[in-house]
Design an enzyme around this catalytic site. Sequence first.
Site: not given
Ligand SMILES: [Ca+2]
Length: 518
Positions: A145, A233, A237, A277
Amino acid sequence: MKKLLVLGLVLLLLGCSQTPSRMSKEELIKELEGSNAQEFNREVSVVYQIFPIAFANSDESLKGDLQGIIDKLDYLNDGDPTTTDDLGIDAIWLNPISQSGSTHKYDVLDYQSIDRDFGSLDTFKALVKACDERGIKLILDMVVNHTAYGHPWFQKFLNDEKPYDQYYVNVKELDRKLYPDTSKWYKANNKYYFAFFWDQMPEINADNEMVREEWRSIFKFWLDLGVDGFRFDAAKHVYYPAEYPAKTPTMSNNVQFWLEMRKYIKSVNDQAYLIAEVWESNAIRKVYAPAFDAMFNFDFSTAVIGMLNSGNTSGFMTKYLQGKDEIMAVNPNFIDSPFLTNHDQDRVMSQLQGNMIKAKQAAHLLLTFPGIPYIYYGEELGMQGYGADYNKREPYIWHDELAKDMALWEPITYNKDTVSYDAQSADPNSLLSTYRKLIALRKEYPTLRFGDIAEYDMQQNGILAYRRYDQQMDLLIIHNMLDRSFKVNLNGYRRIYSSGVFDVDVVSAGGSAIYLKE
Ligand SMILES: [Ca+2]
Ligand SMILES: [Ca+2]
Ligand SMILES: [Ca+2]
């Protein structure tokens, strides 16, 4: 008129061919149908999470490192099934190990490197070999991310160097209509960048095909070195609502992104194991379920610890089973991953106020549920820590006296009274010995790993009971969270395990027992 239409159509088609054709979520799901990590599932009964700076040290520095992990592998699994003085885990998830400017290493400067605190690529290769020799699989943390602020991509982005000016979401003006929430946007060199977690971790532009290609080659780099899987991870997001213009279907885009990454990874190694996650409730996680082989079950973690603290067992199984069914319905090959806590959460022993009886019961719960459970390093010692991140990542307590092989990267504050590995190893009633016994039991009775699960209603709040069963056997597991012992109507079940010494049909206060149907 007709000619114009044809011309228009040709121009439209030409235009389309210049943008990369991206498969839809639905097409990818169809293509990946049947894709799984069942080989990993068969071989891995339990995963152990290591925060590398805090586990074991091998040199003059006090920080934990990869050679330190190699030196301690025999304690985790010596590769010999006949010895039982090792923990018995079958895989290790390493938190990030690539070059970074921080101690947590989630701000990566070079994805194809090993941080100098931890060793070199040669040390990493030695770790892969040492794990192979013991039948231990290796899972690496992939921070897709965001990068470090100092990553060359971001530095070139700031300098408007092509093509890196498009490697991060490039916004010159924050139009409030498109970006109503600007709290995670930062300004540098007259442009804005998005950084949810920390202004030093700018977030990539996942829409850019070149960025996706960079990630494919990073995955390949590590797969070629012999890693068995990845932990993604912050998977939700990648496309975050405040990061992309209003009305962007971010969740749907996330799923498409990860499906595409998964498709690529499986083309390199069709048995690679991919766990994400997605720090969300089951209701959201089920949307993500088609994209991964496995996800951490955050609902399980919260519910187990809440139940142990309150003693209220009602509704636990119903909620657990509902979540499980919903996820399996969208991905029949999905592997659930129960866990108690990880490096971002207050340690389970702290959440249980240091209560050893409850800590043992937490272990009994974790290791008798389906899927592949994860143990966060130190949980098996009852290590404590809460609040700031570094409190949750204290040095592993190997010995009673500080020694050179301990990863003393920070002072020990919350674990001054934690009984050491050495002392617990010699004590058959310690928490460490309980973990060893339960992990061995999980191997001895594969039904605990692969069998179905159903509630067994004991008509008593404070008693949690469930069956684990398949064509081979039928197990009944009982946890007593009352402050008094509980008499069980055995109905043809024979006790094969208990956490204390008491009559076969009695489960003591705070005790757990396993029964087998004759
Ligand atoms: Ca992002
Ligand atoms: Ca070191
Ligand atoms: Ca062994």
